[in-house]
Design an enzyme around this catalytic site. Structure first.
Site, short mmCIF file in Angstrom:
data_model
loop_
_atom_site.label_atom_id
_atom_site.label_comp_id
_atom_site.label_asym_id
_atom_site.label_seq_id
_atom_site.Cartn_x
_atom_site.Cartn_y
_atom_site.Cartn_z
N HIS A 14 37.32 47.12 41.37
CA HIS A 14 36.86 47.11 39.98
C HIS A 14 36.84 45.67 39.47
O HIS A 14 37.74 44.88 39.77
CB HIS A 14 37.79 47.96 39.10
N CYS A 68 30.39 47.51 36.77
CA CYS A 68 31.42 46.57 36.30
C CYS A 68 31.19 45.18 36.88
O CYS A 68 31.52 44.18 36.25
CB CYS A 68 32.81 47.09 36.65
#
Length: 881
Positions: free
Chosen positions: A839, A266
């Site tokens: 994230h 990510c």
């Protein structure tokens, strides 16, 4: 954007329609059919080079009845394409009939990217909802004569609906039809046939399969085709062009494609999406960027990184909405930057820095880098020196990355001794701004004197949550009213000994846990470099044994510290220790220090870790001015005033000889508990050499415990975790505050000393930065992460950044005329969570859609303007207005 492309296949005339279709569909189409008028308008002068073909119906019976029978027996649409002499030169080339253009898919993608803003202004519809504007069509092309081609569209090769549409497009009975080939496919077919005829004179007719992607030719438009006058044909072409605009201006497809997460990638997806939506880079990599690749640059990556990034960017700017799996790009990243290999989480900004630098070197147009030594300013104007530095930089660096992202700042170093100034002008690719945090941490520290003149006192001081030991010492100095001729020596105590001295000012206070115990010693500055003696001590714990059991020895928790005299012997050490014990001595008739006058009773309670609510020596002070802070001017620790003879061995204390017998002194090593030797009081030559820190362990006899209070030595408070901000309040700072913290003058760190040419030695100079030249795209990295040998922290501070008008004019040191210093935000790389399990996402403003979108790996969703400002914002991308 549809990637259409085909490879041309050669097939025999006997090839079945099913096999031909399978062969033609084995690869995506690389050729698109679009309205010529629109293409000529978009391409402008680039439209030159197209070859015109006039389409007419193939030979068929002239009688109507025979034509019906012929169409029944031969259902394929067959056209005769005759090559013309003219070449496309402008929009007027399509007048007098319907005209279409065969164009390469990649050129179409680039043209559409250039026109994105125009599409968004004309239409705000969703692109994804209409599929009538694009469909595949398989063509069979054969060579009849030198300049004549036969075009066949078969029902066997195409779905019925697509075949019907093609019949309406190429209806040559109502209007003339022209096809302009900008793809070069027809030339390739002609050349192949000529070569084949040269080697094989006896041959059957060969058909070449070509799959094209047809745009903006919907039934609703082709049904309006009628009449043969020029005005009617112009209307039809304009309608086709408008339909094309609507098809590609529907803002939901181009540039709104996600990237699959390959396993903790990510961070990579977030950085790629931000770069892939930088307008100038989009235009560049959708163009012919390969011709600018520098494969001989020893600092580059042989052009492989640029090629991989260009390929990935193009896949993100198509009309296909399927998420892209960046396997090839990740392989290239891992090949050239092994730190990003594997599937661990990484920092998106670190990857971004690598990408920008790697792309620059791969695309650097300077083949031979000449070294130009920077000249000293020598009193010249800053403008002249800055231009000279910038020219030298451009002489070695010339790429789209430099044109887009490189700026320049002024760096000024000032020697603290001779005030010598050194001015340089250095390039930057991004700005890494500190994030000033308003979050505070309360830390309890117990302060001891080193001459026995003051009682120990605990202070609860407030320092920045991620501040340094310098912040702690400064706050503590204010709290204890430290004199100008004194310093504080701060140490961590563990297991009744000093575990370590906190002497590095730049160390983070986050290294200290809430359960640790801190002490600080007031030391006169004149003894700062002198040897020190550290006394640890143990006493008999009378509560540890019963009536017939001998009490056990127990260590006091707080060591005592003092400066050593020039000559060290048993008597001098004894006198120093007794002097340090003066604040703990019980007055005659008192059972404990709690009975002494003034505030000493409260001190004893504080040392037990339980400060009283009023009249306490437990001081509370803020590191910065705060309405809720309290100074210790009214609750100052008691200063012990005794007769001088008490400290100098005079006769002021008649019980001193008896007190001496209550203690035994032993030398000990710094780390080991094994005592080396007992110190005799009359021993003159105790040490041959005096160490910088002498460790002595003192044994209290049973009688000594009745003369001194033990609670103040035996109970050190821990560092408290005290929330000073109200519940629900948020740590907040404006982006301008981050800029000011970045540009403020500050001393260099001890590891970054500057060599002063005047002093001829390294100095801890003062450094001041100023922005001088701003880039077209300004990348701002918010330094949320801090790394030490032992800890990793993340700042969750909310940074309030402008989205529409970031005005940097007040920060520009160069006051001469420059491009606009106003910027607007177009992309954000976000990080959610903590250091280990966070994230990354990206928030990007889409020009066509006129709105913000959240790119969460393969999921792309619209978000509100208010939703982009979060404490997760990590890297900000601005472009000049």
């Amino acid at each position: 954007m549809a990637t259409a492309a085909t490879a041309s296949h050669r097939a025999s005339a006997s090839t079945s329609g099913r096999d031909a279709l399978a062969a033609a569909s084995s690869a995506p189409a690389a050729v698109c059919l679009v309205p010529f008028r629109w293409w000529a308008r978009v391409r402008e002068e680039e439209a030159a080079g197209g070859v015109r073909y006039a389409a007419t119906a193939a030979a068929s019976p002239s009688y109507y009845g025979l034509r019906l029978l012929h169409s029944f027996l031969h259902p394929d649409l067959v056209l005769r394409l005759e090559r013309g002499d003219g070449r496309a030169g402008g929009a007027g080339g399509g007048a007098g009939g319907r005209s279409y253009a065969l164009v390469p898919a990649d050129e179409l993608s680039r043209a559409l990217a250039r026109q994105n803003s125009g599409f968004g202004l004309q239409n705000k519809h969703s692109f994804a909802g209409d599929s009538a504007g694009a469909y595949p069509l398989v063509l069979r092309i054969s060579v009849r004569e030198t300049s004549i081609l036969t075009l066949k569209i078969s029902k066997k090769d195409n779905p019925v609906e697509n075949y019907k549409r093609a019949n309406k497009i190429f209806n040559v009975d109502s209007q003339p039809v022209h096809v302009w080939d900008f793809s070069g496919q027809t030339n390739l077919i002609l050349m192949n046939e000529w070569n084949r005829l040269h080697h094989d004179c006896c041959h059957a007719d060969q058909e070449n399969l070509l799959e094209v992607q047809v745009y903006a030719m919907s039934d609703s438009l082709t049904s309006k085709i009628g009449g043969t006058n020029k005005e009617s044909s112009r209307d039809v072409n304009d309608l086709n062009a408008d339909s094309y605009y609507r098809s590609f201006g529907r803002a939901g497809s181009m540039g709104l494609i996600g990237l699959e997460n390959l396993g903790n990638t990510c961070f990579m997806n977030s950085s790629i999406q931000c770069l892939a939506h930088t307008p100038k880079l989009v235009d560049y990599f959708l163009g012919d960027y390969a011709r600018n690749i520098n494969r001989t640059n020893p600092l580059g990556l042989n052009g492989e990184l640029a090629l991989a990034f260009g390929e990935l960017l193009r896949s993100l700017w198509t009309t296909d909405r399927k998420p892209v799996a960046p396997h090839h790009f990740k392989e290239k990243i891992a090949c050239f930057a092994p730190q990003f290999s594997g599937f661990n989480q990484h920092d998106s900004q670190e990857l971004l820095a690598f990408l920008l630098d790697g792309l620059h070197e791969d695309l650097n147009q300077v083949k031979c880098k000449l070294y130009e030594e920077a000249k000293d300013a020598s009193g010249r104007p800053d403008e002249e020196v800055a231009d000279e530095y910038w020219s030298n930089h451009l002489a070695r660096n010339d790429s789209v990355i430099v044109d887009t992202c490189h700026g320049q700042y002024k760096s000024t170093l000032t020697c603290p001794t001779c005030n010598k100034k050194s001015v340089t002008f250095d390039p930057f690719m991004y700005l890494s701004l500190p994030v000033p945090s308003t979050a505070k941490r309360a830390m309890t520290v117990t302060v001891f004197s080193t001459d026995g003149s003051r009682e120990p006192c605990s202070y609860d001081v407030s320092v920045p949550k991620f501040g340094t030991l310098s912040d702690l010492v400064q706050a503590l100095s204010i709290a204890c009213l430290l004199g100008d001729d004194e310093i504080l020596l701060v140490a961590e105590v563990y297991n009744n000994c000093i575990l370590r001295y906190l002497e590095e000012p730049s160390d983070s206070v986050s290294l200290l846990r809430d359960g640790d115990k801190l002490v600080a010693y007031r030391l006169p500055k004149k003894y700062e470099k002198s040897p020190l003696v550290i006394f640890t001590h143990q006493h008999f714990d009378e509560h540890s044994g019963g009536d017939n059991v001998t009490p056990q020895k127990k260590e006091f928790e707080a060591p005592l510290l003092a400066a050593l005299p020039e000559r060290v012997n048993g008597l001098s050490l004894q006198n120093i220790y007794l002097k340090l014990l003066n604040p703990f001595h019980l007055s005659k008739g008192d059972s404990s220090l709690n009975g002494s006058a003034g505030s000493t009773g409260d001190s004893a309670d504080l040392m037990d870790g339980m400060p009283s609510d009023s009249g306490s020596n437990f001081q509370d002070i803020q590191f910065e001015d705060d309405p809720g802070s309290s100074n210790c001017s009214t609750n100052e620790c008691e200063i012990i005033t005794k007769a001088p003879g008490e400290y100098d061995g005079g006769k002021a204390d008649p019980n001193k000889e008896r007190r001496v017998e209550d203690f035994e002194f032993y030398l000990k090593s710094e780390r080991a508990d094994v005592q080396q030797q007992k110190i005799e009081i009359n021993e003159l030559d105790l040490l041959k050499t005096i160490p910088s820190r002498l460790h002595v362990n003192v044994h209290w006899q049973q009688n000594a415990s009745r003369q001194y209070t033990a609670s103040m030595l035996n109970n050190l408070p821990e560092i408290h975790k005290l929330e000073l901000t109200l519940k629900g309040t948020e740590d907040w700072v404006a982006l301008h505050g981050c800029l000011e913290a970045f540009l403020k003058e500050e001393p260099l760190g001890p590891e970054d000393m500057w060599y002063c040419p005047c002093c001829k030695k390294h100095q801890q100079a003062m450094k001041k930065l100023d922005l001088w030249r701003l880039p077209e795209v300004l990348v701002i990295h918010l330094k949320r992460f801090s790394y030490t040998q032992f800890t990793r922290n993340k700042l969750e501070t909310f940074v309030d950044f402008p989205t529409t008008d970031l005005d940097l004019s007040s920060y520009i040191a160069d006051k001469s005329e420059q491009p606009s210093s106003h910027y607007h935000l177009y992309a954000i790389s976000n990080h959610y969570g903590n250091m280990g399990g966070g994230h990354y996402t990206a928030s990007i403003y889409h020009e066509e859609g006129k709105g913000w979108y959240k790119f969460d790996d393969d999921c792309v969703t619209p978000i509100s303007d208010d939703g982009i400002k979060t404490p997760a914002a990590y890297v900000l991308f601005y472009r000049r207005q």
